[in-house]
Design a protein around this motif. Structure first.
Motif, PDB file in Angstrom:
ATOM      1  N   PHE A   8      48.524  32.053  54.145  1.00  0.00           N
ATOM      2  CA  PHE A   8      46.805  32.348  55.000  1.00  0.00           C
ATOM      3  C   PHE A   8      47.337  33.525  55.899  1.00  0.00           C
ATOM      4  O   PHE A   8      48.622  32.749  56.518  1.00  0.00           O
ATOM      5  CB  PHE A   8      45.936  31.502  55.422  1.00  0.00           C
ATOM      6  N   TRP A   9      46.962  33.253  57.455  1.00  0.00           N
ATOM      7  CA  TRP A   9      47.226  33.815  59.071  1.00  0.00           C
ATOM      8  C   TRP A   9      47.885  33.154  59.555  1.00  0.00           C
ATOM      9  O   TRP A   9      48.240  33.775  61.076  1.00  0.00           O
ATOM     10  CB  TRP A   9      46.687  34.734  59.516  1.00  0.00           C
ATOM     11  N   GLY A  10      47.987  32.079  59.453  1.00  0.00           N
ATOM     12  CA  GLY A  10      48.570  30.441  60.691  1.00  0.00           C
ATOM     13  C   GLY A  10      48.558  29.361  59.869  1.00  0.00           C
ATOM     14  O   GLY A  10      48.784  28.660  58.190  1.00  0.00           O
ATOM     15  N   SER A  11      49.766  28.820  60.722  1.00  0.00           N
ATOM     16  CA  SER A  11      50.256  27.310  59.848  1.00  0.00           C
ATOM     17  C   SER A  11      48.561  26.039  59.966  1.00  0.00           C
ATOM     18  O   SER A  11      49.096  25.431  59.095  1.00  0.00           O
ATOM     19  CB  SER A  11      51.331  26.721  61.139  1.00  0.00           C
ATOM     20  N   ILE A  40      40.526  32.285  53.282  1.00  0.00           N
ATOM     21  CA  ILE A  40      41.206  33.283  54.509  1.00  0.00           C
ATOM     22  C   ILE A  40      42.290  33.819  54.144  1.00  0.00           C
ATOM     23  O   ILE A  40      43.254  33.772  53.973  1.00  0.00           O
ATOM     24  CB  ILE A  40      41.653  32.026  55.042  1.00  0.00           C
ATOM     25  N   ALA A  41      41.713  35.362  54.713  1.00  0.00           N
ATOM     26  CA  ALA A  41      42.279  36.059  54.238  1.00  0.00           C
ATOM     27  C   ALA A  41      42.212  36.852  55.906  1.00  0.00           C
ATOM     28  O   ALA A  41      41.102  37.181  56.746  1.00  0.00           O
ATOM     29  CB  ALA A  41      42.591  36.931  53.085  1.00  0.00           C
ATOM     30  N   ILE A  48      38.235  36.988  57.190  1.00  0.00           N
ATOM     31  CA  ILE A  48      37.654  36.818  55.912  1.00  0.00           C
ATOM     32  C   ILE A  48      37.324  35.379  55.362  1.00  0.00           C
ATOM     33  O   ILE A  48      38.598  34.724  55.584  1.00  0.00           O
ATOM     34  CB  ILE A  48      37.742  37.850  55.060  1.00  0.00           C
ATOM     35  N   LEU A  49      36.483  35.708  54.837  1.00  0.00           N
ATOM     36  CA  LEU A  49      35.936  33.532  54.538  1.00  0.00           C
ATOM     37  C   LEU A  49      36.107  33.700  53.434  1.00  0.00           C
ATOM     38  O   LEU A  49      35.088  34.566  53.411  1.00  0.00           O
ATOM     39  CB  LEU A  49      35.767  32.428  55.824  1.00  0.00           C
ATOM     40  N   ARG A  84      36.309  34.680  65.429  1.00  0.00           N
ATOM     41  CA  ARG A  84      35.161  35.598  64.619  1.00  0.00           C
ATOM     42  C   ARG A  84      35.026  35.637  62.748  1.00  0.00           C
ATOM     43  O   ARG A  84      36.910  36.053  62.477  1.00  0.00           O
ATOM     44  CB  ARG A  84      34.583  36.605  65.320  1.00  0.00           C
ATOM     45  N   TYR A  85      34.703  35.830  61.687  1.00  0.00           N
ATOM     46  CA  TYR A  85      35.214  35.733  61.136  1.00  0.00           C
ATOM     47  C   TYR A  85      33.764  36.333  59.352  1.00  0.00           C
ATOM     48  O   TYR A  85      32.606  36.614  60.410  1.00  0.00           O
ATOM     49  CB  TYR A  85      35.625  34.354  59.783  1.00  0.00           C
ATOM     50  N   VAL A  86      34.306  37.119  58.348  1.00  0.00           N
ATOM     51  CA  VAL A  86      33.423  37.479  57.890  1.00  0.00           C
ATOM     52  C   VAL A  86      33.461  37.117  56.474  1.00  0.00           C
ATOM     53  O   VAL A  86      34.226  36.102  56.174  1.00  0.00           O
ATOM     54  CB  VAL A  86      33.843  38.972  57.319  1.00  0.00           C
ATOM     55  N   LEU A  87      31.757  36.291  56.132  1.00  0.00           N
ATOM     56  CA  LEU A  87      31.605  35.710  55.261  1.00  0.00           C
ATOM     57  C   LEU A  87      31.407  36.381  54.183  1.00  0.00           C
ATOM     58  O   LEU A  87      30.441  37.090  54.027  1.00  0.00           O
ATOM     59  CB  LEU A  87      31.003  33.891  55.722  1.00  0.00           C
ATOM     60  N   GLU A  88      32.128  35.451  52.709  1.00  0.00           N
ATOM     61  CA  GLU A  88      31.815  37.124  51.943  1.00  0.00           C
ATOM     62  C   GLU A  88      32.110  35.689  50.545  1.00  0.00           C
ATOM     63  O   GLU A  88      32.714  34.866  50.267  1.00  0.00           O
ATOM     64  CB  GLU A  88      33.522  37.647  51.342  1.00  0.00           C
ATOM     65  N   VAL A  89      30.865  35.452  50.147  1.00  0.00           N
ATOM     66  CA  VAL A  89      30.506  34.841  48.955  1.00  0.00           C
ATOM     67  C   VAL A  89      30.744  35.576  47.365  1.00  0.00           C
ATOM     68  O   VAL A  89      29.537  36.128  47.381  1.00  0.00           O
ATOM     69  CB  VAL A  89      29.440  33.506  49.397  1.00  0.00           C
ATOM     70  N   CYS A  90      31.773  35.243  46.425  1.00  0.00           N
ATOM     71  CA  CYS A  90      31.086  36.361  45.456  1.00  0.00           C
ATOM     72  C   CYS A  90      31.749  35.968  43.965  1.00  0.00           C
ATOM     73  O   CYS A  90      31.779  33.646  43.693  1.00  0.00           O
ATOM     74  CB  CYS A  90      32.202  37.018  45.363  1.00  0.00           C
TER      75      CYS A  90
END
Length: 171
Positions: A8-11, A40-41, A48-49, A84-90
């Motif tokens: 992911f992007w952080g610790s 989380i990407a 993006i979550l 801020r994030y975008v929620l993506e359910v798939c």
């Protein structure tokens, strides 16, 4: 994803994924779905979550929208993500990832592709019938080698079901 965390992007992201999972899993279960995976990407500017859900018989676009709406409300109230994030359910898709030890039991008998962190027997990629998991050992009847291969679970970088044309084995 085997014994290693998704990058992911952080610790603090592993604990962030755990916190988000803790918040949304009961909501998803109450709706009659299985939470397959949370990741989380991206970075703070384009986060993006991604939430993968499943149910017997598969997941529809309408199912994803319903789950997204419900968990979106809960996440807004709990506010575990400071950016801020975008929620993506798939859906996890036909070539569903194997993320938990229980997946290696559940999908025993299915064709899988496994990639390891480091070479085992001179290879990092294995394709074959998943025979199961016992302790830390995942056993695959490897197609190319034409024999059983034991892969230590902590050495698995990623694994997923492999689609076979002409075969349907929904579980």
């Amino acid at each position: 994803m085997g014994g290693q965390p998704t990058f992911f992007w952080g610790s603090q992201d592993v604990s962030l994924v755990e916190r988000v999972t803790e918040i949304i899993e009961p909501v998803i279960a109450a709706l009659g779905f299985e939470l397959v995976h949370v990741e989380i990407a991206g970075g703070r500017r384009g986060m993006i979550l991604r939430v993968l859900v499943d149910k017997p018989g598969g997941v529809t676009v309408e199912d994803c929208a319903r789950v997204s709406e419900r968990i979106g409300v809960v996440l807004d109230v709990e506010d575990p993500i400071p950016h801020r994030y975008v929620l993506e359910v798939c859906s996890p898709g036909i070539e569903r990832g194997l993320y938990r030890r229980s997946d290696y039991e559940r999908f025993s008998g299915r064709l899988v592709k496994i990639e390891t962190w480091e070479p085992l027997e001179g290879r990092r990629h294995f394709v074959g019938e998943l025979l199961g998991i016992e302790g830390d050992d995942v056993t695959v009847r490897e197609r190319e080698l034409q024999r059983e291969v034991v892969i230590p679970y902590p050495k698995i970088r990623k694994a997923h079901l492999a689609f076979e044309w002409g075969k349907s084995r929904a579980r």
